[in-house]
Design a protein around this motif. Sequence first.
Motif, PDB file in Angstrom:
ATOM      1  N   MET A   1       0.857  -1.199   0.000  1.00 53.29           N
ATOM      2  CA  MET A   1       0.000   0.000   0.000  1.00 53.29           C
ATOM      3  C   MET A   1       0.886   1.239   0.000  1.00 53.29           C
ATOM      4  N   PRO A   2       0.684   2.158  -0.961  1.00 56.11           N
ATOM      5  CA  PRO A   2       1.559   3.333  -1.035  1.00 56.11           C
ATOM      6  C   PRO A   2       1.354   4.245   0.167  1.00 56.11           C
ATOM      7  N   VAL A   3       2.475   4.851   0.606  1.00 50.89           N
ATOM      8  CA  VAL A   3       2.409   5.785   1.723  1.00 50.89           C
ATOM      9  C   VAL A   3       1.931   7.143   1.190  1.00 50.89           C
ATOM     10  N   PRO A   4       0.853   7.684   1.767  1.00 49.81           N
ATOM     11  CA  PRO A   4       0.367   8.972   1.266  1.00 49.81           C
ATOM     12  C   PRO A   4       1.409  10.066   1.472  1.00 49.81           C
ATOM     13  N   ALA A   5       1.489  10.950   0.494  1.00 54.45           N
ATOM     14  CA  ALA A   5       2.452  12.053   0.584  1.00 54.45           C
ATOM     15  C   ALA A   5       2.065  12.969   1.745  1.00 54.45           C
ATOM     16  N   ARG A   6       3.065  13.388   2.500  1.00 53.37           N
ATOM     17  CA  ARG A   6       2.782  14.316   3.596  1.00 53.37           C
ATOM     18  C   ARG A   6       2.426  15.685   3.018  1.00 53.37           C
ATOM     19  N   PRO A   7       1.634  16.471   3.746  1.00 55.69           N
ATOM     20  CA  PRO A   7       1.326  17.821   3.262  1.00 55.69           C
ATOM     21  C   PRO A   7       2.593  18.651   3.147  1.00 55.69           C
ATOM     22  N   LEU A   8       2.684  19.428   2.111  1.00 58.69           N
ATOM     23  CA  LEU A   8       3.805  20.340   1.952  1.00 58.69           C
ATOM     24  C   LEU A   8       3.681  21.475   2.976  1.00 58.69           C
ATOM     25  N   HIS A   9       4.817  21.900   3.473  1.00 57.19           N
ATOM     26  CA  HIS A   9       4.846  22.948   4.498  1.00 57.19           C
ATOM     27  C   HIS A   9       5.352  24.239   3.880  1.00 57.19           C
ATOM     28  N   VAL A  10       4.504  25.256   3.858  1.00 55.25           N
ATOM     29  CA  VAL A  10       4.899  26.553   3.322  1.00 55.25           C
ATOM     30  C   VAL A  10       5.037  27.548   4.470  1.00 55.25           C
ATOM     31  N   LEU A  11       6.118  28.278   4.456  1.00 56.76           N
ATOM     32  CA  LEU A  11       6.331  29.371   5.402  1.00 56.76           C
ATOM     33  C   LEU A  11       5.960  30.655   4.680  1.00 56.76           C
ATOM     34  N   TYR A  12       4.954  31.341   5.189  1.00 60.02           N
ATOM     35  CA  TYR A  12       4.495  32.581   4.575  1.00 60.02           C
ATOM     36  C   TYR A  12       4.946  33.746   5.455  1.00 60.02           C
ATOM     37  N   VAL A  13       5.694  34.681   4.872  1.00 60.36           N
ATOM     38  CA  VAL A  13       6.289  35.775   5.633  1.00 60.36           C
ATOM     39  C   VAL A  13       5.634  37.093   5.209  1.00 60.36           C
ATOM     40  N   ALA A  14       4.986  37.728   6.174  1.00 53.67           N
ATOM     41  CA  ALA A  14       4.303  38.999   5.905  1.00 53.67           C
ATOM     42  C   ALA A  14       4.328  39.842   7.170  1.00 53.67           C
ATOM     43  N   TRP A  15       5.073  40.933   7.150  1.00 49.63           N
ATOM     44  CA  TRP A  15       5.095  41.801   8.326  1.00 49.63           C
ATOM     45  C   TRP A  15       3.679  42.174   8.734  1.00 49.63           C
ATOM     46  N   GLY A  16       2.836  42.536   7.761  1.00 51.82           N
ATOM     47  CA  GLY A  16       1.460  42.915   8.043  1.00 51.82           C
ATOM     48  C   GLY A  16       0.510  41.744   7.841  1.00 51.82           C
ATOM     49  N   PHE A  17      -0.158  41.355   8.904  1.00 60.48           N
ATOM     50  CA  PHE A  17      -1.089  40.228   8.846  1.00 60.48           C
ATOM     51  C   PHE A  17      -2.176  40.490   9.888  1.00 60.48           C
ATOM     52  N   PRO A  18      -3.347  39.902   9.742  1.00 62.16           N
ATOM     53  CA  PRO A  18      -4.400  40.135  10.737  1.00 62.16           C
ATOM     54  C   PRO A  18      -3.906  39.920  12.159  1.00 62.16           C
ATOM     55  N   PRO A  19      -4.350  40.806  13.087  1.00 61.27           N
ATOM     56  CA  PRO A  19      -5.423  41.798  12.918  1.00 61.27           C
ATOM     57  C   PRO A  19      -4.942  43.147  12.424  1.00 61.27           C
ATOM     58  N   GLY A  20      -3.682  43.250  11.965  1.00 60.02           N
ATOM     59  CA  GLY A  20      -3.155  44.537  11.550  1.00 60.02           C
ATOM     60  C   GLY A  20      -3.955  45.162  10.429  1.00 60.02           C
ATOM     61  N   ARG A  21      -4.186  46.443  10.536  1.00 59.49           N
ATOM     62  CA  ARG A  21      -4.883  47.195   9.495  1.00 59.49           C
ATOM     63  C   ARG A  21      -3.790  47.868   8.668  1.00 59.49           C
ATOM     64  N   THR A  22      -3.121  47.056   7.834  1.00 64.67           N
ATOM     65  CA  THR A  22      -1.941  47.513   7.102  1.00 64.67           C
ATOM     66  C   THR A  22      -2.146  47.352   5.604  1.00 64.67           C
ATOM     67  N   GLY A  23      -1.321  48.044   4.828  1.00 62.28           N
ATOM     68  CA  GLY A  23      -1.363  47.882   3.387  1.00 62.28           C
ATOM     69  C   GLY A  23      -1.046  46.447   2.993  1.00 62.28           C
ATOM     70  N   GLY A  24      -1.851  45.876   2.109  1.00 65.68           N
ATOM     71  CA  GLY A  24      -1.599  44.526   1.627  1.00 65.68           C
ATOM     72  C   GLY A  24      -2.088  43.421   2.542  1.00 65.68           C
ATOM     73  N   VAL A  25      -2.759  43.765   3.644  1.00 66.34           N
ATOM     74  CA  VAL A  25      -3.144  42.714   4.590  1.00 66.34           C
ATOM     75  C   VAL A  25      -4.168  41.753   3.981  1.00 66.34           C
ATOM     76  N   TYR A  26      -5.048  42.246   3.108  1.00 65.70           N
ATOM     77  CA  TYR A  26      -6.043  41.351   2.508  1.00 65.70           C
ATOM     78  C   TYR A  26      -5.370  40.361   1.560  1.00 65.70           C
ATOM     79  N   ARG A  27      -4.371  40.834   0.826  1.00 63.21           N
ATOM     80  CA  ARG A  27      -3.625  39.927  -0.061  1.00 63.21           C
ATOM     81  C   ARG A  27      -2.876  38.885   0.769  1.00 63.21           C
ATOM     82  N   ALA A  28      -2.273  39.324   1.863  1.00 63.35           N
ATOM     83  CA  ALA A  28      -1.539  38.393   2.719  1.00 63.35           C
ATOM     84  C   ALA A  28      -2.458  37.329   3.292  1.00 63.35           C
TER      85      ALA A  28
END
Length: 439
Positions: free
Chosen positions: A1-28
């Motif tokens: 039985m094949p071993v299912p692939a583990r989920p890929l781990h992405v590191l997302y880097v964004a100085w501005g992120f919720p709850p910050g009311r910053t430029g680009g926060v919706y895109r982030a």
Amino acid sequence: MPVPARPLHVLYVAWGFPPGRTGGVYRALATANAFASAGFDVTVLTADRDTFVRHTGVDESLEELIHPRAEVVRVPFSWPYPVEDRTEWSMARRLAPRLWWHARVLLDQVPFPEPVYGPWRRQLEGSALDVHARRPVDLVVATANPHVDFTAARVLHRRHAVPYVLDYRDAWLLDVFTGEQVHADRSRQARAEAEFVKHAHEVWFVNEPIRAWHAARYPEAAARMHVVANGFDPELAPIPRIDNSSTEPLRFGYVGTVSRKVPLERFAEAWSLARQQSAALRDATAEFWGYLGFHSLSDPGIERVFSRHTQDGVTYMGPLRRADVRATYERFDALLLILGSGRYVTSGKVYEYLASGLPIVSVHAPDNAASDVMRGYPLWFPTNTLEAEAVAQALQAAGRAALESKADVRRAAARFGRSFERGHQLSPRIEALAASLRV
């Protein structure tokens, strides 16, 4: 039985992120959520919550929208510039505030050539390495500005060969309003950017003019450069109004941050003229919802513009929680797309406006990149100039359309807007990245 692939781990880097009311926060927020929805495990590196509470303002409703598969790691950040309470100032700053300021700007750029944000590099890189040690990272996506975010991607690539994506929602060497290069070719900023781009797996830009400018500068990386436009978030965007229920007095609306780049005074002059010339607009109102400037305290200069034009029905309504955006659009009969001039300027609000299906008046230079997005929208009312008479004519035309447009025109407008749902912009790149990482 094949071993299912583990989920890929992405590191997302964004100085501005919720709850910050910053430029680009919706895109982030949308980008992190899109990776999580695509099956990635997501770790977000962002500034500590207190930074946003004290300096940028917060929208706590945004935190409720973070995908459950996304872990948020908050990295302490020191930002003394906006501190108004002098009791929190150091003795050196109290005794010689101007000298302190000059020294701080210089010292900020020792670790990284970016005022204010430069010192964050050490803690940011350390946090990225800690995340990777705890659980190996398969991909880093870093969004800017600030451009110090890119250092987290670069350190993991140098030490552990982790591929990375640079997501520019603005530009570093290019002033998107003037089109001028703002840092010399041999500056530390230019050399740092060249290094980041050289080793990037992909480089994303919000529109084609910005992508083309960078492709010309870095031709060897042009094939790895992609346009990942902003878009609207369907769960928050306005619901198109197909059945025309508009009646006089008409209500025009603006949703978004009002910065000093926005030609607010020129709009107000044209608005006053339009109300004088048109019976349909005589009692019309223009409501502005959002923050005034980019910090938690409102920009007093912008406040004064509103106070001068209240007699013309121009009203500042205050900040707007993201959770209340949809209901606010239901108030409007037409929308005001007022933007700073610049061939490279788009703005995220363009896409949300298009989702509404309402008449939209463009109050910006015709060569603005937003025009490329709007072109073909059946209820778009652009101007060839920002002179008061031209803008007044566009406002009057939009007012007529608000009262007279039929269901078939509004249906076509809504159909045009649907193509700009944010998922349509992100999905192709996320699928391509997943495929390349699985090879």
